[in-house]
Design a protein around this motif. Structure first.
Motif, PDB file in Angstrom:
ATOM      1  N   ILE A 233       7.058  39.117  68.765  1.00  0.00           N
ATOM      2  CA  ILE A 233       7.680  39.617  70.004  1.00  0.00           C
ATOM      3  C   ILE A 233       8.802  40.587  69.656  1.00  0.00           C
TER       4      ILE A 233
ATOM      5  N   ASP B 253       9.217  42.232  66.826  1.00  0.00           N
ATOM      6  CA  ASP B 253       8.673  43.431  66.171  1.00  0.00           C
ATOM      7  C   ASP B 253       8.123  44.425  67.192  1.00  0.00           C
ATOM      8  N   ILE B 254       7.412  43.903  68.189  1.00  0.00           N
ATOM      9  CA  ILE B 254       6.848  44.779  69.219  1.00  0.00           C
ATOM     10  C   ILE B 254       7.977  45.480  69.988  1.00  0.00           C
TER      11      ILE B 254
ATOM     12  N   GLU C 157       9.585  48.170  67.994  1.00  0.00           N
ATOM     13  CA  GLU C 157       8.783  49.395  67.933  1.00  0.00           C
ATOM     14  C   GLU C 157       8.927  50.198  69.228  1.00  0.00           C
ATOM     15  N   ILE C 158       8.942  49.496  70.356  1.00  0.00           N
ATOM     16  CA  ILE C 158       9.131  50.184  71.637  1.00  0.00           C
ATOM     17  C   ILE C 158      10.503  50.848  71.663  1.00  0.00           C
TER      18      ILE C 158
ATOM     19  N   LYS D 281       9.861  54.650  71.484  1.00  0.00           N
ATOM     20  CA  LYS D 281       9.685  55.134  72.860  1.00  0.00           C
ATOM     21  C   LYS D 281      11.002  55.245  73.630  1.00  0.00           C
TER      22      LYS D 281
END
Lengths: 267, 382
Positions: B12, B14-15, B18-19, B23
């Motif tokens: 969770i 890590d995701i 990355e966002i 982003k």
């Protein structure tokens, strides 16, 4: 209804532009360098995943890579962003392959899968930079290849129509399937992995296919199957001094004139 | 630092990282300046299954808990508090359905909210009813198979952007707070309109808007729980979601601390980096200690909420108060370490300090939280 299988070919590369070469062996120094998926290949993966979401004629997506056992990581990463399954082509005999031997190995794997409706490659890799494996693989499979694709305009079970970026502008090309394409980064924005995808990836067993499984002899793969080999890798010495002139066109012309006058070029 | 997380919990984080890195960070200053709602980023968050963390598996969720929601919220807040607020506010909007909704409501609404295709919002606050939530004036009058809704909600996060709204309205004003009920209202219903979009000090990319109900007819099935349960549902929801506000404070402060630390290493004065000065070192040490203390309180509160324990108001309020006061202090100190540059919009800490202030105000002001803590303490002791 005939369904199309999409195969995405990816590669693991060193995650840095600051590459060090071992002067004795002429190979990359891999210690302390993190391996990543070749950046252009992440656009290829995204296109594969989104094609399946956009088009119901796409039955499934497979990611394929040739590399050492640790390359399985990028295949798991592929599953975490939505690729259905992955295959690792790995065998000590594959080492030292040039683009010829690599394309031979990949095309053998594609045949083993039972063929693909569409093969997607990144336009080139960060390390080798040749951009040849895609077209060579297509040639071996005897299917059309379209490079530098920036958009898949439409695809049905028989044809694909794409827009691609050339030096002079864009071209729209239509060809029959099966076909292979290579994609550039304008084509999409790769997604972040999902939690369910990551959990699926962590449990996934990645099948490893070696040369005997692919029915390839030792003379056909790796260094022995390659027509080219790297003799020397070096950083070229700067032979010229480069100077950038700035300002308006008039100012640049003036600066250039002064510079040339200063050089007293006698020719 | 090791928090002994499971593989799934680490995924969770890590995701979300990355966002945040890919982003959010590249566009956060622009979103803030132009007050653009981060719709694309929320789509990405939805696609990454992060809304599923709130929701039980039977309704296409992942059946995790508030602790996992806190991990996600913290990491998203490290990047941008507007993004984290919009994410958490959707959860706040649909928690009442999870807590008190009936089977039909759960089946109808939760799957679309789990995927992030639809967003939710929580509508309690009114122009004249903030801390005094029992003083809401929006009325819902039963007429046959419908409730007729009239009134105005104010400062509703995700207002206009959300598709599903949990609205609190009086069904029996004589009973005071026991006369309030909760309803599900959908965007596009007749008599439901949006008022002005607020121009805010911080979290400027998040949507904050008025909701206006003018004879809005709701099917009677849209009531959550029974008449009169509204206030209880609101309090239960807020008790559970409050650690996530604490997690916003922890993430925001962590982001500011990282910026200040990096800057202190490269900024040279008197021919040496400012991180060699005791005055700066002690500030960094205090900031890091405060962030760590708040994180541990938030994680603990979230785990207690997830344990199913009923008596959670005190701890949940403590985690919100401590982490949000800490975030205000740490972001202010980060600006101080940057000196003049910190006051400029070119560097991210200026925005972080503006963003931090809302944490002491929304989802119950820190003054109200202290009332909750003190009342519980005096009534029950330890």
């Amino acid at each position: 209804m005939v369904k199309i299988k999409v195969v995405v070919c990816i590669k693991q590369v060193p995650g840095t532009t600051d590459i060090k070469i071992d002067p004795k062996t002429n190979t990359l120094v891999r210690e302390g360098v993190e391996n990543i998926i070749n950046p252009f290949d992440s656009y290829a993966l995204e296109e594969g995943v989104s094609l399946k979401e956009r088009m119901e004629q796409v039955s499934g997506t497979i990611a394929l890579t040739m590399g050492p056992p640790q390359a399985a990581q990028i295949l798991k990463d592929a599953i975490s962003v939505g690729i259905d399954s992955s295959i690792l082509l790995s065998d000590p005999e594959f080492a030292g392959a040039d683009t010829w031997a690599t394309a031979k190995t990949i095309s053998a794997a594609v045949k083993k899968i039972g063929g693909a409706g569409l093969l997607i490659f990144g336009k080139q890799t960060l390390d080798g930079d040749t951009g040849q494996v895609g077209p060579e693989t297509a040639q071996r499979l005897n299917i059309p290849f379209i490079g530098y694709v920036s958009q898949i305009i439409e695809m049905d079970k028989k044809k694909i129509r794409v827009k691609r970026l050339m030096e002079h502008g864009y071209e729209t090309i239509e060809t029959n399937l099966p076909a292979a394409i290579s994609v550039i980064k304008d084509i999409n924005q790769p997604r972040v992995p999902s939690l369910r995808g990551k959990m699926k990836a962590s449990k996934a067993e990645i099948p490893v296919w070696d040369s005997s499984f692919l029915g390839l002899g030792p003379k056909e793969v790796g260094l022995s199957g390659s027509f080219t080999q790297v003799v020397k890798v070096f950083t070229p010495k700067a032979s010229h001094e480069v100077m950038m002139l700035e300002g308006s066109t008039e100012q640049q012309v003036e600066k250039l004139y002064e510079k040339l006058k200063g050089l007293k070029a006698g020719v | 630092m090791d928090y002994f997380l499971t593989e799934e919990q680490q995924m969770i984080i890590d995701i979300c990282r990355e966002i945040t890195e890919k982003k959010v960070k590249p566009i956060r200053a622009e979103l803030d300046e132009k007050q653009v709602f981060p719709a694309e980023i929320l789509k990405e968050i939805g696609g990454s299954d992060l809304f599923r963390l709130f929701i039980p598996e039977d309704y296409e969720g992942m059946g995790t808990g508030i602790f996992e929601v806190c991990l996600a919220t913290e990491e998203l807040s490290r990047g941008d508090l507007s993004v984290a607020t919009s994410y958490a506010a959707s959860g706040l909007g649909f928690l009442p359905i999870i807590i008190s909704g009936d089977e039909d409501q759960k089946k109808k609404y939760l799957p679309g909210l789990a995927s992030g295709q639809r967003l939710a919002a929580f509508g309690l606050t009114e122009p004249e009813a903030g801390s005094d939530a029992g003083g809401i004036k929006t009325r819902a009058i039963r007429e046959g198979d419908h409730y007729i809704l009239n009134g105005t909600k104010q400062w509703i996060t995700n207002g206009g952007e959300a598709d599903v709204y949990t609205i609190f309205a009086m069904t029996d004003p004589k009973k005071g707070s026991r006369g309030a009920s909760a309803f599900i209202v959908e965007k596009g219903m007749d008599g439901f309109e949006f008022g002005k979009k607020e121009d805010k000090m911080g979290i400027r990319a998040s949507a904050t808007r008025e909701l206006i109900f003018n004879d809005c007819a709701l099917p009677k099935e849209n009531i959550i729980g029974k008449e009169g349960m509204g206030f209880l549902i609101a309090m239960k929801t807020l008790d559970r979601s409050r650690p996530a506000v604490g997690a916003q404070g922890v993430g925001l402060a962590q982001g500011a601390l990282e910026e200040a630390l990096d800057y202190s290493r490269i900024r040279k004065q008197f021919s040496t980096s400012i991180s060699s000065f005791q005055a700066v070192r002690h500030m960094l040490a205090d900031m890091a200690t405060q962030v760590e203390a708040a994180r541990n309180l938030v994680y603990h509160a979230a785990k207690v909420v997830d344990s199913g324990k009923k008596d959670i108001s005190r701890l949940s309020a403590m985690s919100k108060v401590f982490a949000s006061d800490m975030a205000m202090q740490v972001t202010t100190d980060a600006v101080q370490i940057f000196g003049g540059y910190g006051y400029m919009k070119e560097y991210p800490v200026e925005k972080m300090m503006r963003d931090a202030k809302i944490l002491q105000i929304y989802e119950g002001t820190n003054q109200i939280q202290r009332d909750v803590i003190a009342l519980d303490l005096i009534k029950k002791g330890f």
